[in-house]
Design an enzyme around this catalytic site. Structure first.
Site, mmCIF file in Angstrom:
data_model
loop_
_atom_site.group_PDB
_atom_site.id
_atom_site.type_symbol
_atom_site.label_atom_id
_atom_site.label_comp_id
_atom_site.label_asym_id
_atom_site.label_seq_id
_atom_site.Cartn_x
_atom_site.Cartn_y
_atom_site.Cartn_z
ATOM 1 N N GLU A 194 -33.545 -23.888 -58.438
ATOM 2 C CA GLU A 194 -34.458 -22.755 -58.312
ATOM 3 C C GLU A 194 -34.036 -21.954 -59.471
ATOM 4 O O GLU A 194 -33.652 -20.754 -59.537
ATOM 5 C CB GLU A 194 -34.427 -22.128 -57.154
ATOM 6 C CG GLU A 194 -34.924 -22.789 -55.930
ATOM 7 C CD GLU A 194 -35.330 -22.082 -54.467
ATOM 8 O OE1 GLU A 194 -34.717 -20.790 -54.531
ATOM 9 O OE2 GLU A 194 -35.863 -22.721 -53.839
ATOM 10 N N GLU A 316 -37.060 -29.514 -51.563
ATOM 11 C CA GLU A 316 -36.854 -28.664 -50.250
ATOM 12 C C GLU A 316 -38.074 -28.193 -49.590
ATOM 13 O O GLU A 316 -39.270 -27.974 -50.390
ATOM 14 C CB GLU A 316 -36.407 -27.211 -50.800
ATOM 15 C CG GLU A 316 -34.784 -27.371 -51.131
ATOM 16 C CD GLU A 316 -34.172 -25.971 -51.424
ATOM 17 O OE1 GLU A 316 -34.692 -24.979 -50.887
ATOM 18 O OE2 GLU A 316 -33.318 -26.111 -52.416
HETATM 19 O O1 AHR Z 1 -32.703 -24.035 -48.147
HETATM 20 C C1 AHR Z 1 -32.142 -22.855 -48.461
HETATM 21 C C2 AHR Z 1 -32.319 -22.164 -49.791
HETATM 22 O O2 AHR Z 1 -33.809 -22.290 -49.906
HETATM 23 C C3 AHR Z 1 -31.609 -22.908 -50.857
HETATM 24 O O3 AHR Z 1 -30.397 -22.601 -50.946
HETATM 25 C C4 AHR Z 1 -32.746 -22.490 -51.982
HETATM 26 O O4 AHR Z 1 -32.692 -23.407 -53.223
HETATM 27 C C5 AHR Z 1 -33.881 -22.017 -51.457
HETATM 28 O O5 AHR Z 1 -34.298 -20.832 -51.770
#
Ligand code: AHR
Length: 518
Positions: A194, A316
Site C-alpha cells: 500500500e 488482501e
Molecule cells: O489487513 C489490514 C490492513 O489493511 C493491512 O495492514 C493494510 O495493508 C490494509 O490497509
C-alpha cells in the site's frame, strides 16, 4: 378454532418465505479447455496485528498453551488440514515499519518495537524471519515476504533477501550462526505494501521508480528464482495500475490489488453479527463488486501486457467490520458469520474466472484479524464459517476450471458509491472444476428465504457416485463462539441426483454445497 386460523395464517406466511423455492439452471461447458486454478488463489495473510501472530500462530516455547517450538499445536493442525498454499507476512502496513534485523538472533537480545499502525502495541520481536519461514516449512506452504520500502533502505532489503536465500556469504554466515544452515526457499517477495497509503503515501510515478530501484538489488542466489510483486492499487484506483504497467511493466512478475468488503473507511463499518436483510444483501453485492473491478484492472493490464505475463494478485481481500465490543480498536478482531462464509464462496467463484491473469489471492487474515479462518482466546480455538468454505473449496486447488453460464433470479442491492448506480446480485453462484478425473461442483444459494432447485446441464457426464457437503445454519447471523464452537460446520449433503448429463441439486436458503462427482 381461533388457534387453527392463526396456525393456518402462520403456515401461509412461511409458505411465501421459508418454503418458497427458486429454480436455476447452470450450463456446464465441460468439453471446453479451461485454465488451471492456481492453488495460490487460496493464499492466506498473517500480519503483526492484534493477536494474529502473538497468541494466534505463536505463543512461545514457554507457554502453557500446547505448542511445538512455540507454534500452537491446535492452530498448526487446523492450517495443515486447510492445505494453505502460500502465507503472506509480516504485513500489511506493518511491513513498511518492520526492520528484519530486529527479529533474528537470541530472543533475549531482540529489541522491542512499537506497532504504530495497530494500536501502539509493544512487541518483542520474538517472531521473526526464522519463526516465519520455519512455520511455512511446517505447513508446507510458500512464503510470501513483504519487504520494507516505506521506511527501509535498499541495502536493508537486499541483505534480507541474501540472509534468507544465499548458501554462502556474509548474510548466510550470520544466519548459520543463528541456527539455520541451509537457506530457505523463498519465491514470492513484495516490494512494499500500500505504497499509496501506509507504505509511504507515494504517487504511482514515484513508487514505480522506487520499485525499479529496490527490486534491482533483490538478487537471486543459488538459482532461487524470485517472483517480484509490486504494491498495487486499492479498489477503484485504476490510475495506479495504469502508471505501474506503463512505467514498470515486465520488471514486475505481479502487481497487487486490495479490495475489502467494507462499508467505508470513515465511521462505523457495521457489526459482524448484527445486521438486517438489507445489510446482508448489500454486503454480498459489495463483495461481488470485485468482478467488475477485476475486469477494469485487467483491461488496463491487457493493454500493456497482452500476453498476460504480469499477474494480478489480490493479496488482501475479505470483510471488514467494527471490532468486537470490548476489544482494542487497533486489533481488528471481528466475529465471522454465515454471511462471511458467503463472501468467501462468492469471492472464490469470481477469482476462479480470471485465473489467466489472477494468479494469487490472500484473504485478510488467517487468525484473529478481519475475516479470519481461526479465532483463538487463550487456549481455546474456534474454526470460523469462512474456514469451512476454504476447506470445502480446496478441492478446486490446481484443478481445471470449467466455465459455466448461470440462469437464476437476481436482485438489486444498494451501492454505497452513489454515483455508480445499484448493484445486481445473482441468487446462485458456482464453481465447477476437474482434477484427476473427478469433477467438483460448488454452489452457493445466497437467498435468505428461498431454497433452490439447481439443474446443471453438462456437455457430457459419466458419473457413478455423488458425495456432498453442505454449510448451512438456521440464521445467517449465527457464528461459532468459544462457548459454542460448532454452531456452523459442514454436514453430509444428499439432495443431489445425476441422470445422464444432468445433475439436480436441491439446496436450502443461504447455503453452500460442494459435490464430488466420480
Ligand atoms: O489487513 C489490514 C490492513 O489493511 C493491512 O495492514 C493494510 O495493508 C490494509 O490497509
Amino acid at each position: 378454532m381461533k388457534f387453527k386460523i392463526i396456525l393456518a395464517l402462520l403456515l401461509f406466511g412461511m409458505g411465501t418465505t421459508a418454503f418458497a423455492q427458486q429454480k436455476a439452471t447452470v450450463a456446464v461447458h465441460n468439453s471446453t479447455e479451461g485454465n488451471v486454478i492456481p492453488k495460490e488463489i487460496y493464499g492466506q495473510f498473517a500480519e503483526h496485528l492484534g493477536s494474529c501472530i502473538y497468541g494466534g500462530l505463536w505463543v512461545g516455547e514457554d507457554s502453557k498453551i500446547p505448542n511445538t517450538n512455540g507454534y500452537r499445536n491446535d492452530v498448526v493442525k487446523a492450517l495443515k488440514d486447510l492445505k494453505v498454499p502460500v502465507l503472506r507476512w509480516p504485513g500489511g502496513c506493518f511491513a513498511d515499519e518492520y526492520h528484519w534485523v530486529d527479529g533474528i538472533g537470541p530472543k533475549e537480545n531482540r529489541p522491542r518495537m512499537v506497532n504504530n499502525n495497530w494500536g501502539g502495541t509493544v512487541e518483542d520481536n520474538s517472531f521473526g524471519t526464522h519463526e516465519f519461514l520455519n512455520l511455512c516449512e511446517i505447513l508446507g506452504c510458500e512464503p510470501y515476504v513483504s519487504l520494507n520500502v516505506g521506511s527501509g533502505s535498499v541495502e536493508e532489503m537486499a541483505k534480507w533477501v541474501e540472509y534468507m536465500t544465499a548458501e554462502d556469504g556474509p548474510q548466510a554466515k550470520i544466519r548459520k550462526a543463528n541456527g539455520r544452515e541451509k537457506p530457505w526457499h523463498v519465491k514470492y517477495i513484495g516490494v512494499g505494501n500500500e505504497s499509496w497509503g501506509c507504505g509511504g503515501n507515494m504517487r504511482p510515478e514515484y513508487y514505480g521508480d522506487l520499485y525499479r530501484r529496490y527490486s534491482t538489488y533483490c538478487r537471486e542466489f543459488n538459482g532461487n528464482k524470485l517472483y517480484k510483486i509490486a504494491s498495487g492499487a486499492s479498489d477503484y484506483d485504476l490510475n495506479w495500475t495504469e502508471v505501474l504497467m506503463k512505467n514498470v511493466g515486465r520488471k514486475m512478475d505481479g502487481l497487487s490489488l486490495h479490495y475489502y468488503t467494507v462499508l467505508g473507511w470513515n465511521g462505523s463499518k457495521g457489526k459482524a453479527t448484527k445486521f438486517t436483510d438489507d445489510d446482508y444483501y448489500w454486503c454480498l453485492g459489495k463483495c461481488c463488486g470485485i468482478d467488475s473491478l477485476l475486469q477494469k484492472h485487467i483491461k488496463i493490464m491487457d493493454k500493456y501486457d497482452p500476453k498476460k505475463q504480469v499477474a494480478l494478485l489480490v493479496d488482501e481481500w475479505g470483510t471488514w467490520w467494527d471490532v468486537e465490543d470490548g476489544t482494542n480498536p487497533g486489533h481488528l478482531f471481528q466475529q465471522n458469520t454465515m454471511r462471511d462464509a458467503m463472501v468467501a464462496s462468492l469471492s472464490l467463484d469470481i477469482f476462479h474466472k480470471y485465473t489467466d491473469r489472477v494468479k494469487m489471492t490472500n484473504i485478510a487474515q488467517v487468525i484473529n484479524v478481519l475475516q479470519s479462518m481461526i479465532l483463538t482466546k487463550d487456549d481455546k480455538m474456534v474454526l470460523t464459517p469462512t474456514y469451512y468454505v476454504f476447506q470445502m473449496y480446496n478441492v478446486h486447488q490446481d484443478a481445471k476450471y470449467i466455465p459455466v453460464d448461470i440462469t437464476c433470479e437476481s436482485r438489486t442491492t444498494r451501492n454505497e458509491r452513489k454515483n455508480e448506480g445499484d448493484r445486481t446480485l445473482n441468487s446462485i453462484s458456482s464453481t465447477v472444476s476437474v482434477k484427476d478425473g473427478v469433477t467438483h461442483v460448488s454452489l452457493t444459494n445466497v437467498d435468505l428465504a428461498k431454497s433452490a432447485e439447481v439443474t446443471l446441464n453438462f456437455d457430457k457426464l459419466n458419473v457413478k457416485t455423488v458425495n456432498g457437503t453442505i454449510l448451512n445454519c438456521k440464521n445467517v447471523a449465527e457464528f461459532n463462539s468459544f462457548e459454542k464452537p460448532d454452531v456452523i460446520k459442514p454436514a453430509v449433503f444428499k439432495d443431489a441426483k445425476v441422470k445422464k448429463n444432468v445433475l439436480t441439486v436441491k439446496m436450502p436458503a443461504h447455503s453452500i454445497v460442494t459435490l464430488e462427482l466420480k
